[in-house]
Scaffold this active site. Structure first.
Site, PDB file in Angstrom:
ATOM      1  N   LYS A 103      -4.943  -0.799   1.423  1.00  0.00           N
ATOM      2  CA  LYS A 103      -4.871  -1.236   0.032  1.00  0.00           C
ATOM      3  C   LYS A 103      -6.146  -1.919  -0.452  1.00  0.00           C
ATOM      4  O   LYS A 103      -6.162  -2.498  -1.509  1.00  0.00           O
ATOM      5  CB  LYS A 103      -3.708  -2.225  -0.126  1.00  0.00           C
ATOM      6  CG  LYS A 103      -2.345  -1.559  -0.170  1.00  0.00           C
ATOM      7  CD  LYS A 103      -1.315  -2.582  -0.566  1.00  0.00           C
ATOM      8  CE  LYS A 103       0.012  -1.931  -0.887  1.00  0.00           C
ATOM      9  NZ  LYS A 103       0.999  -2.917  -1.277  1.00  0.00           N
ATOM     10  N   THR A 104      -7.194  -1.923   0.343  1.00  0.00           N
ATOM     11  CA  THR A 104      -8.371  -2.665  -0.111  1.00  0.00           C
ATOM     12  C   THR A 104      -9.394  -1.738  -0.756  1.00  0.00           C
ATOM     13  O   THR A 104      -9.576  -0.606  -0.323  1.00  0.00           O
ATOM     14  CB  THR A 104      -9.053  -3.417   1.047  1.00  0.00           C
ATOM     15  OG1 THR A 104      -9.377  -2.461   2.056  1.00  0.00           O
ATOM     16  CG2 THR A 104      -8.155  -4.472   1.632  1.00  0.00           C
TER      17      THR A 104
END
Length: 304
Positions: free
Chosen positions: A258-259
Site C-alpha cells: 500500500k505504499t
C-alpha cells in the site's frame, strides 16, 4: 476541527487526509540555492508526457485496477485515471492535460502558482466545495525550513542525515551500533551477518517509533540515540538473545503493497549529490485529485 473527529478512515482517504502540499516549494528552494539549469527547462519533459500522454505500464495499470472500487467514488480520481469508469489497459495512452497546465504554470511562475496563485486557488475552491481543510492562508503560510543536519561518526567518517522528523536518525543509529561489529568477519549475507542486521534494525526502528516526532512539539533525544554508550547498550541487549518485537495495531495496517514512496539518489560528474524521497503515503494518497489541476494529494494526516 479537533483531533477527536479524525477517524482512521478520514486520515487515510478523502478530503481530510491531505496535508498542505510541500514538495514544490522545497524543490524550488533547493534549485535556488544549488541548481545550475534554468528552472523552466526542468519541467519540459514532464509537461510533454502529461500533454501528449505516455503508455500505461503494467504496474500503473495494476494499481489503478485494484483501486477502482475504493477510489472510483472520488470524481477527480475517476476522471484522471479511469476511462468511462473502468481501468485502462496496459499500453494505452494516459494523457493528463490538467496536470500539464499546472506544470506550465509552475515552470513560468515558480511555487507562487500553487502558494497563493491560480493552481492554489483551484485546490482551495475544491477543498471548500467538499468540506476539505486546506485553505488559502495555509498555502500562503507554508515555509521551507533549512535545518542543521544530524551528525554522527562511522569508522572514522563523518556522516550527516536530515534531522527529525525525518527518519535519517534511524539508519544513523543502526550505523552507530554496527560500528561495534566486525562485519567483514561475519561474511556478507551469512546467517550471523543477516541476524545482526535484523536485530540492529529492530532496536533502531523501535526507538524511532518511540521518540522521533515533530521537534516543534517534542524533545527528541538525538544525542543519546547516536551516542557510543547507547550503541554499546544496544549491542549488549542483542547479545542477550533474540528480542521479540511486538506488532503495533496501527503500523500493521500499512502493508508494503500500500505504499507509494519513490526514492532516488543521483550523483553527477562534478560530485554534486541529491538524495530525495517522494511519497503520497498510501497508494494514490488521499485519492483526491484537485479539480482542474491534475494534482493528486497525499494522505499525510495518516502520520499524525
Amino acid at each position: 476541527t479537533n483531533a477527536a473527529q479524525y477517524t482512521l478512515e478520514k486520515k487515510l482517504r478523502g478530503f481530510w487526509a491531505p496535508t498542505v502540499p510541500a514538495n514544490l516549494k522545497g524543490w524550488e528552494a533547493v534549485h535556488g540555492k544549488c541548481g545550475r539549469l534554468k528552472w523552466a527547462s526542468l519541467w519540459e519533459d514532464a509537461i510533454s508526457y502529461a500533454q501528449t500522454g505516455r503508455p500505461l505500464d503494467f504496474d500503473g495499470a495494476f494499481h489503478i485496477r485494484r483501486h477502482v472500487t475504493e477510489l472510483g467514488i472520488y470524481d477527480g480520481w475517476n476522471k484522471e485515471f479511469l476511462v468511462n469508469g473502468n481501468a485502462a489497459a496496459v499500453g494505452s495512452l494516459q494523457i493528463r492535460k490538467d496536470l500539464a497546465a499546472s506544470y506550465r504554470l509552475f515552470a513560468k511562475m515558480g511555487s507562487k502558482a500553487l502558494y497563493g496563485g491560480p493552481v492554489g486557488d483551484k485546490l482551495v475552491a475544491y477543498m471548500q466545495k467538499n468540506g476539505g481543510l486546506i485553505a488559502k492562508e495555509d498555502l500562503l503560510a507554508y515555509k521551507v525550513i533549512w535545518r542543521k543536519p544530524a551528525e554522527t561518526a562511522y569508522r572514522g567518517h563523518k556522516v550527516y542525515g536530515a534531522p527529525p522528523p525525518s527518519a535519517a536518525v534511524t539508519w544513523m543509529q543502526m550505523l552507530s551500533v554496527l560500528e561495534g561489529y566486525d562485519l567483514k568477519a561475519l561474511k556478507h549475507n551469512s546467517f550471523e551477518y543477516l541476524n545482526t542486521m535484523v536485530e540492529v534494525s529492530k532496536h533502531a526502528y523501535m526507538d524511532s517509533y518511540k521518540y522521533v516526532s515533530d521537534p516543534a512539539f517534542v524533545n527528541i533525544p538525538i544525542e543519546k540515540m547516536l551516542s557510543k554508550d547507547y550503541a554499546a547498550e544496544v549491542r549488549q541487549r542483542i547479545a542477550g538473545g533474540r528480542f521479540d518485537m511486538k506488532t503495533v495495531k496501527q503500523a500493521s495496517l500499512d502493508l508494503p503493497s500500500k505504499t507509494a514512496t519513490s526514492h532516488m539518489s543521483v550523483i553527477d560528474r562534478w560530485g554534486n549529490a541529491v538524495s530525495m524521497t517522494n511519497t503520497l503515503g498510501n497508494f494514490w494518497g488521499s485519492g483526491i485529485v484537485a479539480e482542474g489541476t491534475g494534482l493528486l494529494l497525499s494522505n499525510g494526516m495518516d502520520w499524525f
